[in-house]
Design a protein around this motif. Structure first.
Motif, PDB file in Angstrom:
ATOM      1  N   LYS A 404      78.342  23.546 -35.863  1.00  0.00           N
ATOM      2  CA  LYS A 404      78.236  22.790 -37.117  1.00  0.00           C
ATOM      3  C   LYS A 404      79.480  21.958 -37.390  1.00  0.00           C
ATOM      4  N   TYR A 405      80.570  22.261 -36.683  1.00  0.00           N
ATOM      5  CA  TYR A 405      81.800  21.491 -36.886  1.00  0.00           C
ATOM      6  C   TYR A 405      81.933  20.303 -35.935  1.00  0.00           C
ATOM      7  N   TYR A 406      80.968  20.109 -35.054  1.00  0.00           N
ATOM      8  CA  TYR A 406      81.037  18.963 -34.145  1.00  0.00           C
ATOM      9  C   TYR A 406      81.079  17.646 -34.929  1.00  0.00           C
ATOM     10  N   GLU A 407      80.388  17.618 -36.064  1.00  0.00           N
ATOM     11  CA  GLU A 407      80.450  16.465 -36.961  1.00  0.00           C
ATOM     12  C   GLU A 407      80.740  17.008 -38.354  1.00  0.00           C
ATOM     13  N   HIS A 408      81.916  16.675 -38.855  1.00  0.00           N
ATOM     14  CA  HIS A 408      82.353  17.317 -40.091  1.00  0.00           C
ATOM     15  C   HIS A 408      83.260  16.385 -40.885  1.00  0.00           C
ATOM     16  N   GLU A 409      83.074  16.392 -42.191  1.00  0.00           N
ATOM     17  CA  GLU A 409      83.983  15.718 -43.114  1.00  0.00           C
ATOM     18  C   GLU A 409      84.442  16.725 -44.156  1.00  0.00           C
ATOM     19  N   GLY A 410      85.736  16.701 -44.448  1.00  0.00           N
ATOM     20  CA  GLY A 410      86.236  17.625 -45.456  1.00  0.00           C
ATOM     21  C   GLY A 410      87.637  17.262 -45.879  1.00  0.00           C
ATOM     22  N   PRO A 411      88.078  17.796 -47.022  1.00  0.00           N
ATOM     23  CA  PRO A 411      89.422  17.503 -47.528  1.00  0.00           C
ATOM     24  C   PRO A 411      90.490  18.294 -46.781  1.00  0.00           C
ATOM     25  N   ALA A 412      91.623  17.662 -46.569  1.00  0.00           N
ATOM     26  CA  ALA A 412      92.732  18.300 -45.866  1.00  0.00           C
ATOM     27  C   ALA A 412      93.510  19.211 -46.798  1.00  0.00           C
ATOM     28  N   LEU A 413      93.949  20.338 -46.237  1.00  0.00           N
ATOM     29  CA  LEU A 413      94.929  21.202 -46.889  1.00  0.00           C
ATOM     30  C   LEU A 413      96.102  21.285 -45.921  1.00  0.00           C
ATOM     31  N   VAL A 414      97.199  20.624 -46.267  1.00  0.00           N
ATOM     32  CA  VAL A 414      98.277  20.373 -45.316  1.00  0.00           C
ATOM     33  C   VAL A 414      99.436  21.349 -45.507  1.00  0.00           C
ATOM     34  N   PHE A 415      99.907  21.911 -44.385  1.00  0.00           N
ATOM     35  CA  PHE A 415     101.095  22.768 -44.366  1.00  0.00           C
ATOM     36  C   PHE A 415     102.154  22.115 -43.497  1.00  0.00           C
ATOM     37  N   ASP A 416     103.397  22.131 -43.978  1.00  0.00           N
ATOM     38  CA  ASP A 416     104.490  21.493 -43.244  1.00  0.00           C
ATOM     39  C   ASP A 416     105.225  22.455 -42.326  1.00  0.00           C
ATOM     40  N   SER A 417     104.934  23.754 -42.410  1.00  0.00           N
ATOM     41  CA  SER A 417     105.594  24.729 -41.545  1.00  0.00           C
ATOM     42  C   SER A 417     104.693  25.934 -41.356  1.00  0.00           C
ATOM     43  N   TYR A 418     104.942  26.671 -40.295  1.00  0.00           N
ATOM     44  CA  TYR A 418     104.163  27.868 -40.007  1.00  0.00           C
ATOM     45  C   TYR A 418     104.376  28.925 -41.084  1.00  0.00           C
ATOM     46  N   SER A 419     105.622  29.069 -41.546  1.00  0.00           N
ATOM     47  CA  SER A 419     105.917  30.086 -42.555  1.00  0.00           C
ATOM     48  C   SER A 419     105.196  29.779 -43.859  1.00  0.00           C
ATOM     49  N   GLU A 420     105.134  28.501 -44.238  1.00  0.00           N
ATOM     50  CA  GLU A 420     104.403  28.097 -45.442  1.00  0.00           C
ATOM     51  C   GLU A 420     102.925  28.436 -45.301  1.00  0.00           C
ATOM     52  N   MET A 421     102.357  28.122 -44.137  1.00  0.00           N
ATOM     53  CA  MET A 421     100.944  28.399 -43.891  1.00  0.00           C
ATOM     54  C   MET A 421     100.662  29.898 -43.920  1.00  0.00           C
ATOM     55  N   LYS A 422     101.539  30.670 -43.309  1.00  0.00           N
ATOM     56  CA  LYS A 422     101.317  32.111 -43.185  1.00  0.00           C
ATOM     57  C   LYS A 422     101.240  32.786 -44.551  1.00  0.00           C
ATOM     58  N   VAL A 423     102.076  32.349 -45.469  1.00  0.00           N
ATOM     59  CA  VAL A 423     102.040  32.906 -46.822  1.00  0.00           C
ATOM     60  C   VAL A 423     100.770  32.471 -47.551  1.00  0.00           C
ATOM     61  N   ALA A 424     100.421  31.192 -47.414  1.00  0.00           N
ATOM     62  CA  ALA A 424      99.307  30.637 -48.182  1.00  0.00           C
ATOM     63  C   ALA A 424      97.966  31.246 -47.806  1.00  0.00           C
ATOM     64  N   ILE A 425      97.732  31.479 -46.528  1.00  0.00           N
ATOM     65  CA  ILE A 425      96.387  31.905 -46.120  1.00  0.00           C
ATOM     66  C   ILE A 425      96.060  33.324 -46.566  1.00  0.00           C
ATOM     67  N   ASP A 426      97.083  34.098 -46.956  1.00  0.00           N
ATOM     68  CA  ASP A 426      96.819  35.435 -47.480  1.00  0.00           C
ATOM     69  C   ASP A 426      96.729  35.467 -48.999  1.00  0.00           C
ATOM     70  N   ASP A 427      96.858  34.298 -49.614  1.00  0.00           N
ATOM     71  CA  ASP A 427      96.697  34.200 -51.060  1.00  0.00           C
ATOM     72  C   ASP A 427      95.209  34.083 -51.391  1.00  0.00           C
ATOM     73  N   GLU A 428      94.650  35.113 -51.998  1.00  0.00           N
ATOM     74  CA  GLU A 428      93.214  35.132 -52.269  1.00  0.00           C
ATOM     75  C   GLU A 428      92.805  34.125 -53.343  1.00  0.00           C
ATOM     76  N   ASN A 429      93.787  33.511 -53.988  1.00  0.00           N
ATOM     77  CA  ASN A 429      93.500  32.473 -54.989  1.00  0.00           C
ATOM     78  C   ASN A 429      93.722  31.068 -54.432  1.00  0.00           C
ATOM     79  N   LEU A 430      93.911  30.959 -53.133  1.00  0.00           N
ATOM     80  CA  LEU A 430      94.122  29.656 -52.510  1.00  0.00           C
ATOM     81  C   LEU A 430      92.910  28.756 -52.767  1.00  0.00           C
ATOM     82  N   ASP A 431      93.188  27.508 -53.139  1.00  0.00           N
ATOM     83  CA  ASP A 431      92.114  26.548 -53.424  1.00  0.00           C
ATOM     84  C   ASP A 431      91.552  26.029 -52.100  1.00  0.00           C
ATOM     85  N   VAL A 432      90.533  26.706 -51.599  1.00  0.00           N
ATOM     86  CA  VAL A 432      89.984  26.386 -50.286  1.00  0.00           C
ATOM     87  C   VAL A 432      88.504  26.720 -50.264  1.00  0.00           C
TER      88      VAL A 432
END
Length: 580
Positions: A404-432
């Motif tokens: 289903k992702y072969y053709e996909h459009e969606g909004p970006a959620l951008v992380f500038d570092s691995y450490s920033e991403m690692k914290v964010a993805i475990d936040d259950e209130n992340l806007d995603v």
């Protein structure tokens, strides 16, 4: 090879060190006596260097101290003189930030170690992801006869009656762990059961991909890449390789005789048919360019479009592991299935053609190695993308992600570092949402540094708990070959040097179109130009040492991430040592 081409003892490369009656050679012979060797042990015999990438922290190569004995036995049986030389052990598990940072260091060490020592031929012992391309790249440039001995895949994993695949199942069970579905004792059981012996990952990860590529290119004994590390056949493979390298020296059979446009194309076709790791793109391009073969992303994409994936091996396949692949006939059987697509006239390390090496190959399980009429996936393992987000290319593994992702459009959620991403993805209130496109940047060749395997961004915990196990993710980093999912990787040029990924903002719409090989951000050129004028490069990653050299000379992913000064077009390699 013909008998007429055989060299004589006085033509051995090592003879320049030991044969002359002069002061330098006196010193060389004296030091050999100091080592306990008599003249008749090494004089007028091929001296074979065994480059061993063993270390006590490289679990994939933990059997190499024993295997090197098998190689030496073979060399001695064939009338050669074996000498073991330690080489940089760039293991995948413990080397941080990534073993990729040191692949080129291993290539440099291999090239210089061969050139500077009295070696007539070499056996390269590697397998863990970066050791294969690193050793081969260096040996190509050094130009002496060489044969590669793959470490071999480990035994299949097991936990609670379930077969485990290293890497691949770690990611899956980790998601279940994060969702609260795995207990402490179960997690410990998976940990102990997922890697049960010496050897490389037993999925079609980067290790098995790169040894298969080296095998298909003709640089190993036929089918060597499939033999499990713990199998007694691997011991015999070691002694067989030792015997063969001695004859290769007498035949003067060098990498330049084996690595050609046709053999590189064979390797690329085989890679696609096996369900190769996305890392194959970077390493195969680097290896080819070292040999003066012009290979680029468009070449690989064309082969990917026309080569069905027929190895039903995880992670692209659904059911089997490398041990099953070996018992189903191994790489020789797979190549026999696609023989009509290969140039079987290519010479291999055996001195015979690829076609001769495939004689008698049989598929014993046609669910593991599928016929062309029943492929795992109708195209090859990889697809190469271009667009305003990746003008110099990016890669995705369609067979290992949700269609289903072969053709996909969606909004970006951008992380500038691995450490920033690692914290964010475990936040259950992340806007995603499931349509969101996770983006990690500043993780490329320079930005990582070293282009770490961070591209399989974890699914946010909020989505994991909702039952989602895949989503579109984009990065200028790499991904472990044992990984899976809708991950676009190797975005070039990388964001750290000002590539378009650096201009992306959270909320921008990203459009992926795998059938048409496009990856774009739906942002006007005028807006991108405005952002470009505001962009500032992140701070330097290195200020001294090897890292500084790396940052000054590393090329982008589409060029194979080799150092610019090591490529063939940069200038001729150093000649034979002239000071004796």
């Amino acid at each position: 090879m013909s008998e007429q081409k055989r060299i004589t003892p006085d033509q051995l490369r090592s003879a320049r060190w030991f044969a002359p009656d002069d002061l330098r050679s006196f010193g060389h012979r004296s030091r050999m006596m100091q080592l306990g060797y008599a003249d008749e042990e090494y004089r007028d015999r091929p001296i074979i260097g065994i480059l061993n990438t063993w270390s006590e922290l490289n679990s994939c190569h933990s059997h190499f101290p024993e295997r090197v004995k098998d190689v030496k036995r073979g060399v001695l049986q064939a009338g050669g003189f074996p000498v073991e030389l330690p080489a940089l052990s760039v293991d995948e598990s413990f080397t941080k930030p990534t073993s990729m940072l040191y692949r080129n260091m291993l290539a440099m060490e291999t090239e210089e170690m061969i050139r500077s020592h009295p070696l007539d031929g070499v056996v390269l012992m590697g397998g863990c992801d970066k050791t294969t391309p690193g050793l081969v790249m260096g040996a190509i440039t050094a130009g002496v006869p060489m044969i590669f001995l793959p470490a071999g895949p480990m035994l299949r994993g097991n936990f609670a009656g379930k077969t485990l695949g290293s890497g691949s199942d770690a990611w899956k069970y980790w998601d279940e762990r994060r969702a609260g579905n795995i207990s402490d004792s179960e997690w410990l059981g998976v940990q102990g059961g997922i890697a049960r012996s010496a050897g490389t990952c037993m999925t079609m990860g980067t290790a098995s991909t790169m040894t298969a590529i080296t095998d298909a290119m003709g640089l190993t004994l036929p089918g060597a890449s499939s033999v499990p590390a713990a199998d007694s056949g691997h011991q015999r493979l070691g002694s067989d390789s030792g015997r063969r390298i001695v004859d290769m020296v007498w035949e003067d059979l060098k990498p330049a005789d084996i690595i050609t446009d046709a053999s590189v194309r064979n390797a690329a076709i085989v890679a696609m048919a096996t369900g190769c790791s996305t890392n194959a793109v970077v390493h195969l391009i680097a290896m080819a360019r070292r040999a003066g073969v012009d290979l680029d992303l468009d070449d690989l994409d064309a082969l990917g479009r026309s080569t069905p994936l027929i190895a039903n091996v995880r992670p692209s396949g659904k059911d089997y592991l490398m041990e099953d692949f070996y018992f189903a006939g191994g790489l020789r059987a797979l190549m026999k299935q696609i023989e009509e697509r290969l140039d079987t006239s290519c010479i291999t390390v055996t001195g015979k053609t690829l076609g001769e090496g495939l004689e008698g190959a049989v598929v014993y399980n046609d669910d593991v190695i599928r016929p062309l009429s029943n492929p795992v996936y109708h195209e090859g393992s990889l697809a190469l993308l271009r667009g305003n987000l990746c003008p110099d290319g990016a890669v995705i593994k369609p067979a290992a992600c949700d269609p289903k992702y072969y053709e996909h459009e969606g909004p970006a959620l951008v992380f500038d570092s691995y450490s920033e991403m690692k914290v964010a993805i475990d936040d259950e209130n992340l806007d995603v949402t499931p349509a969101t496109v996770l983006v990690l940047r500043n993780a490329g060749p320079q930005g990582g540094p070293g282009m770490p395997e961070w591209g399989m961004l974890p699914i946010p915990k909020a989505l994991i708990k909702q039952g989602h196990r895949d989503m579109l993710r984009i990065s200028d980093s790499r991904m472990s070959g044992t990984s899976y999912g809708a991950c676009v990787l190797h975005v070039a040029p990388e964001s750290y040097v000002g590539g378009p990924l650096a201009l992306l903002k959270t909320g921008d719409i990203i459009k992926l179109d795998v059938p048409n090989r496009r990856l774009d951000m739906l942002v006007s050129e005028e807006e991108l130009e405005r952002r470009r004028t505001e962009w500032k490069q992140p701070p330097a990653r290195f200020h001294r040492g090897y890292g500084y050299i790396f940052s000054q000379h590393i090329q982008q992913a589409d060029k194979g991430c080799d150092f610019d000064f090591l490529e063939r077009d940069f200038g001729p390699a150093a000649g034979e040592p002239d000071i004796f």
